[in-house]
Each structure stands twice: as C-alpha cells, then as structure tokens.
Write an enzyme that holds these catalytic residues in place. Structure first.
Site, PDB file in Angstrom:
ATOM      1  N   LEU A  72      24.003  -2.070   1.452  1.00  0.00           N
ATOM      2  CA  LEU A  72      24.960  -3.083   1.882  1.00  0.00           C
ATOM      3  C   LEU A  72      24.249  -4.291   2.480  1.00  0.00           C
ATOM      4  O   LEU A  72      23.072  -4.222   2.867  1.00  0.00           O
ATOM      5  CB  LEU A  72      25.934  -2.484   2.900  1.00  0.00           C
ATOM      6  CG  LEU A  72      26.842  -1.382   2.359  1.00  0.00           C
ATOM      7  CD1 LEU A  72      27.650  -0.761   3.495  1.00  0.00           C
ATOM      8  CD2 LEU A  72      27.752  -1.901   1.262  1.00  0.00           C
TER       9      LEU A  72
ATOM     10  N   GLY B 299      22.831  -6.805   4.961  1.00  0.00           N
ATOM     11  CA  GLY B 299      22.315  -6.626   6.310  1.00  0.00           C
ATOM     12  C   GLY B 299      21.494  -5.365   6.512  1.00  0.00           C
ATOM     13  O   GLY B 299      21.018  -5.106   7.614  1.00  0.00           O
TER      14      GLY B 299
ATOM     15  N   SER C  66      24.214  -4.835  -5.502  1.00  0.00           N
ATOM     16  CA  SER C  66      24.448  -4.211  -6.811  1.00  0.00           C
ATOM     17  C   SER C  66      24.851  -2.750  -6.744  1.00  0.00           C
ATOM     18  O   SER C  66      24.265  -1.892  -7.406  1.00  0.00           O
ATOM     19  CB  SER C  66      23.199  -4.369  -7.691  1.00  0.00           C
ATOM     20  OG  SER C  66      22.920  -5.727  -7.878  1.00  0.00           O
TER      21      SER C  66
END
Length: 168
Positions: free
Chosen positions: A9, A11, A87
């Site tokens: 994700l 961060g 992705s």
C-alpha cells in the site's frame, strides 16, 4: 535476469526499499551486464504523461501492466528490474509469474497508522488502493516484510538474502 517486484500500500516504503536494493545489486561485482533498473510506479506514471494521470481501478491496472511490461522486457535482455509499485492486482501478479523470467515478489507492509503518518506530508490524488479501491494482496509472495519493524537497510539485506538463496 530477474524482476524483483516490491508491492504494498501507499506509504509502506516501497520506493525507499527498491532504491536501496537496486543500488546494492548495481554495485555488486556480479551485476548483470544489461544493468539494474529501478522502475518506480510514481516515476513511470509521470513519464506516461496523460496516460498515467488516472487513478481509477482500470487506469491503475493499465499502469501496472505497463510497468510489468517494462520490467519483464529489461529482464529478458539480461538485466535486473527492481520494481516499486502498488499494483495490487492478482491478474498482474499472475502475468508476472507466467512471463518466463525469474520473478521474485515481495509484499511490503506496515501498520496503517505508520503509513498514514508517512503519507501526511505527500499530496495524494484520486481514490487510494486499500481505501476506496479494494487491494488484491499477493496470494503467495516469495517474501513478506514489515517496514515498521526494521530499517530500510535491514529490509534490503533481508530481501537480497532471500532472493539470492533462490539462485544458489
């Protein structure tokens, strides 16, 4: 040679980790003749111009496929592609595994609070994967790492050790 696909994700620290890994591989005496390339999702988006500006699921999937194509092509030329991209699509992961290259998939994670703190300083555009867009986490990553529990150099060391073990 290889595709090292670092996903997770926003961060989680994918770009930082990939840059370190690419630098280490590139400085190795046994570095591939075709070189080491770091394909970062945000950088590829910028290079795609108008094609890379959308953030819907379909637009993100198109960018992910483009990144995969670049990485696989570089690997087929004898290079090492280190990819840092969200992705999180099963179809992309399956395509990468079936591409006929040495593919090493890494899921990089950390606590949501840590990711949010890291993202606070960055301006985000469009719907986020894991929030407004469902994330399809890898079904069987070769390695899982937690960037909230170790420093980037330590994570790079763990990743490289696991990747190299596959080649012994």
């Amino acid at each position: 040679m290889s595709v090292l696909w670092i996903t997770g994700l926003a961060g989680a620290g994918k770009t930082t980790l990939a840059a370190l890994v690419a630098a280490v591989i590139g400085s190795d005496a046994a570095a591939p003749a075709a070189g080491v390339r770091h394909f970062d999702g945000d950088a590829v988006r910028r290079e795609l111009g108008e094609l890379g500006r959308g953030y819907t699921r379909e637009q993100r999937l198109a960018v992910a496929r483009h990144i995969a194509g670049l990485a696989i092509a570089h690997s087929r030329r004898g290079g090492c592609a280190v990819v840092s991209t969200i992705s999180l699509f099963h179809t992309v992961h399956a395509h990468n595994r079936a591409a006929g290259v040495d593919y090493f998939e890494v899921l990089l994670d950390c606590a949501g609070e840590t990711r949010e703190q890291r993202l606070a300083a960055r301006g985000l555009q469009g719907p986020r994967v894991g929030a407004e867009i469902a994330a399809e986490f890898p079904l069987a990553p070769h390695l899982r790492l937690d960037s909230g529990r170790a420093t980037p150099p330590r994570l790079a060391q763990q990743l490289l050790q696991a990747w190299r073990r596959r080649h012994v």
